[in-house]
Design an enzyme around this catalytic site. Structure first.
Site, PDB file in Angstrom:
ATOM      1  N   TYR A 156      78.511  -2.688 -39.240  1.00  0.00           N
ATOM      2  CA  TYR A 156      77.050  -2.551 -39.378  1.00  0.00           C
ATOM      3  C   TYR A 156      76.292  -3.573 -38.545  1.00  0.00           C
ATOM      4  CZ  TYR A 156      78.760  -1.099 -44.092  1.00  0.00           C
ATOM      5  OH  TYR A 156      79.427  -0.572 -45.160  1.00  0.00           O
ATOM      6  N   TYR A 184      82.309  -6.007 -50.345  1.00  0.00           N
ATOM      7  CA  TYR A 184      82.697  -5.214 -49.168  1.00  0.00           C
ATOM      8  C   TYR A 184      83.380  -6.087 -48.125  1.00  0.00           C
ATOM      9  CZ  TYR A 184      79.531  -2.231 -51.714  1.00  0.00           C
ATOM     10  OH  TYR A 184      78.923  -1.539 -52.731  1.00  0.00           O
ATOM     11  N   GLU A 213      74.633   0.713 -61.573  1.00  0.00           N
ATOM     12  CA  GLU A 213      75.917   0.653 -60.846  1.00  0.00           C
ATOM     13  C   GLU A 213      75.887  -0.438 -59.781  1.00  0.00           C
ATOM     14  OE1 GLU A 213      76.064   4.544 -59.076  1.00  0.00           O
ATOM     15  OE2 GLU A 213      76.316   5.585 -60.983  1.00  0.00           O
ATOM     16  N   PRO A 214      75.592  -1.671 -60.130  1.00  0.00           N
ATOM     17  CA  PRO A 214      75.466  -2.706 -59.099  1.00  0.00           C
ATOM     18  C   PRO A 214      76.827  -3.196 -58.596  1.00  0.00           C
ATOM     19  CG  PRO A 214      75.144  -3.698 -61.244  1.00  0.00           C
ATOM     20  CD  PRO A 214      75.364  -2.220 -61.484  1.00  0.00           C
ATOM     21  N   GLY A 215      76.909  -3.450 -57.324  1.00  0.00           N
ATOM     22  CA  GLY A 215      78.112  -4.035 -56.743  1.00  0.00           C
ATOM     23  C   GLY A 215      77.757  -5.319 -56.012  1.00  0.00           C
ATOM     24  N   GLY A 273      72.510  -0.979 -55.638  1.00  0.00           N
ATOM     25  CA  GLY A 273      71.749  -1.064 -54.406  1.00  0.00           C
ATOM     26  C   GLY A 273      70.920  -2.308 -54.172  1.00  0.00           C
ATOM     27  N   ARG A 327      82.307  -5.978 -41.984  1.00  0.00           N
ATOM     28  CA  ARG A 327      80.868  -5.695 -41.987  1.00  0.00           C
ATOM     29  C   ARG A 327      80.180  -5.982 -40.653  1.00  0.00           C
ATOM     30  NH1 ARG A 327      77.593  -7.926 -44.766  1.00  0.00           N
ATOM     31  NH2 ARG A 327      76.333  -6.107 -45.254  1.00  0.00           N
ATOM     32  N   CYS A 381      92.333  -7.272 -30.957  1.00  0.00           N
ATOM     33  CA  CYS A 381      92.088  -6.762 -29.602  1.00  0.00           C
ATOM     34  C   CYS A 381      91.005  -5.688 -29.600  1.00  0.00           C
ATOM     35  CB  CYS A 381      93.389  -6.212 -29.025  1.00  0.00           C
ATOM     36  SG  CYS A 381      94.662  -7.463 -28.999  1.00  0.00           S
ATOM     37  N   GLU A 382      89.795  -6.082 -29.903  1.00  0.00           N
ATOM     38  CA  GLU A 382      88.619  -5.212 -29.876  1.00  0.00           C
ATOM     39  C   GLU A 382      87.422  -6.092 -29.534  1.00  0.00           C
ATOM     40  OE1 GLU A 382      88.304  -1.914 -30.693  1.00  0.00           O
ATOM     41  OE2 GLU A 382      90.317  -1.567 -31.500  1.00  0.00           O
TER      42      GLU A 382
HETATM   43  C1  LIG Z   1      78.657   1.742 -53.450  1.00  0.00           C
HETATM   44  C2  LIG Z   1      77.998   2.347 -54.626  1.00  0.00           C
HETATM   45  C3  LIG Z   1      77.316   1.553 -55.550  1.00  0.00           C
HETATM   46  C4  LIG Z   1      77.134   0.058 -55.385  1.00  0.00           C
HETATM   47  O1  LIG Z   1      76.151  -0.242 -54.451  1.00  0.00           O
HETATM   48  P1  LIG Z   1      75.672  -1.763 -54.210  1.00  0.00           P
HETATM   49  O2  LIG Z   1      74.711  -1.665 -53.115  1.00  0.00           O
HETATM   50  O3  LIG Z   1      76.875  -2.553 -53.864  1.00  0.00           O
HETATM   51  O4  LIG Z   1      75.032  -2.219 -55.482  1.00  0.00           O
HETATM   52  C5  LIG Z   1      76.795   2.178 -56.667  1.00  0.00           C
HETATM   53  N1  LIG Z   1      76.925   3.519 -56.852  1.00  0.00           N
HETATM   54  C6  LIG Z   1      77.564   4.305 -55.981  1.00  0.00           C
HETATM   55  C7  LIG Z   1      77.672   5.751 -56.250  1.00  0.00           C
HETATM   56  C8  LIG Z   1      78.124   3.751 -54.837  1.00  0.00           C
HETATM   57  O5  LIG Z   1      78.755   4.546 -53.958  1.00  0.00           O
END
Ligand SMILES: *Cc1c(COP(=O)(O)O)cnc(C)c1O
Length: 433
Positions: A334, A389, A291-293, A249, A330, A361-362
């Site tokens: 959003y 993403y 769980e970083p993305g 997050g 995105r 076409c949007e």
């Molecule tokens: C998408 C997601 C993440 C990653 O979130 P980021 O904001 O990209 O760090 C971690 N855990 C879960 C369960 C998710 O669905």
């Protein structure tokens, strides 16, 4: 330091000019910096090493960073992170197969998501993944049944919804009562009791994930406090948890945001966890997972695109480019902001205010609005901070083959996904005779 910077007036990825990549691989093109990926991962790994506590009696390391595969699941990205010791947070059986194909360790995989199918559970159990993050009672019963059929036990954590406001976009806020994710905080104890009574389930942890693109860590620390309370209550009932997973997050800079630094966040987080363990459990370690993305891959990638046409209307100027909402969703989804930089800085075109739009076409097909750019047709633009993403949300809308992907490492560029062809897009279809 940014790994996308100008040298001699040309935007580079590490040491490679983006113009050369567009020439070689065409556009639209996703370009990733391996160095940026590694540095972003290291920010987590280093902070865990610095602030995390020792080795647990269970033989676990103090922390595990499980990169969120859905943010960018290219095999080269996964392989780069696996080599640095990353675990992986998956949300489908397909993502597990990617992790394995990329050389990731299934024993470092955790499986999130509200709708896990039986086949996905079987696949994950057959690879003995580290943990299922269970999001509901019916899922618990399904998992227990599938594990029983296989003669296995499933390690689980419950995704608890701590009901804190992440103060982010509603579509990427997941920790409030009204969200579909996790079990309600008030129901968590009952869920844990139910889980502990199931014969093919091992209760090992607790997790939460309250949202994405968080700029402040206060909501995460608030969630931690609520999770800790549950761990204590569970311990009183002899349900002893071995790990605590605080989710992902942390936000990144798209425009002028000031996200908390990963090191500062982890320092505060481990500070609280260590103090709590010392006070209540004589310092017995509990493994802390993340769980970083976005914060690992978001600013490690750009989307390279070429200006096709300039349209000067009465109200607005449009730069029609060859990337579109199907490549980077995105903005349409959003109203997200992405910086747009000119790959070649030249001063001979008049600066105008443009909406940067794609060919789809949007009316929602725009990548950036009201940007002052000095453009000629044929110019290259880099849509910044597109590593997370971006490609994973790409579609084939308008039968547009998805972009190719390149990973730059120093002065070398590697094609890590070929551009799709139109024929591939309908290869699985047939006409009725
Ligand atoms: C998408 C997601 C993440 C990653 O979130 P980021 O904001 O990209 O760090 C971690 N855990 C879960 C369960 C998710 O669905």
């Amino acid at each position: 330091m940014s790994h996308f910077s100008y040298r001699n007036g040309v935007l580079h990825a590490e040491q490679v000019p983006l113009s050369a990549l567009a020439g070689q691989y065409a556009t639209p093109l996703y370009v990733y910096s391996k160095q940026a990926l590694a540095e972003n991962f290291s920010a987590y790994a280093e902070a865990c090493r610095q602030y995390g506590r020792g080795r647990g009696t269970e033989g676990f390391d103090a922390a595990l960073v499980c990169y969120s595969v859905k943010s960018n699941s290219n095999l080269a990205v996964l392989n780069t992170l696996a080599a640095l010791g990353s675990g992986f947070d998956i949300v489908s059986g397909g993502e597990l197969q990617r992790v394995i194909a990329a050389g990731g360790d299934p024993r470092k995989v955790i499986f999130s998501g509200v709708g896990k199918g039986r086949e996905e559970m079987r696949l994950a159990l057959s690879h003995d993944i580290l943990c299922f993050n269970v999001e509901s009672i019916p899922e618990l019963h399904r998992l227990n049944q599938v594990a029983g059929e296989m003669g296995r036990r499933a390690r689980i954590s419950l995704r608890v919804n701590p009901n804190v406001d992440a103060k982010t976009h509603p579509y990427i806020s997941t920790g409030l009562k009204e969200n579909k994710f996790g079990v309600a905080y008030e129901d968590a104890m009952d869920c844990y009791r139910a889980a502990a009574a199931l014969p093919h389930i091992d209760v090992v942890g607790i997790d939460c994930h309250i949202g994405s693109q968080l700029l402040d860590d206060a909501p995460l620390l608030e969630a931690l406090d609520k999770i800790i309370e549950l761990v204590d209550l569970l311990a009183q009932e002899n349900i002893v948890l071995h790990h605590l997973d605080i989710g992902g997050g942390i936000g990144i800079i798209y425009d002028d945001e000031m996200p908390v630094a990963v090191g500062d966040y982890l320092k505060r987080l481990f500070g609280r966890i260590n103090a709590w363990r010392d006070a209540k459990y004589e310092g017995r370690p509990i493994k802390v997972m993340f769980e970083p993305g976005r914060s690992i891959v978001g600013n490690a990638g750009v989307l390279l695109t070429e200006v096709q046409f300039l349209k000067h209307g009465a109200e607005k100027n449009f730069a029609v480019v060859d990337a579109a909402m199907n490549d980077l969703m995105r903005p349409a989804l959003y109203e997200a902001y992405h910086g747009v930089q000119q790959v070649q800085q030249h001063r001979d075109a008049a600066a105008k205010t443009y909406d940067v739009v794609g060919p789809v076409c949007e009316s929602g097909d725009w990548l950036a609005r009201s940007r002052v750019l000095a453009l000629h047709e044929g110019d290259l633009l880099a849509v910044m901070s597109a590593g997370a993403y971006g490609m994973t949300m790409a579609s084939n809308y308008n039968t547009r083959p998805r972009a190719a992907e390149v990973m730059v490492d120093g002065d070398k560029a590697h094609l890590v996904r070929e551009r799709e062809s139109a024929a591939q897009l309908f290869a699985l279809e047939s006409i009725i005779s």
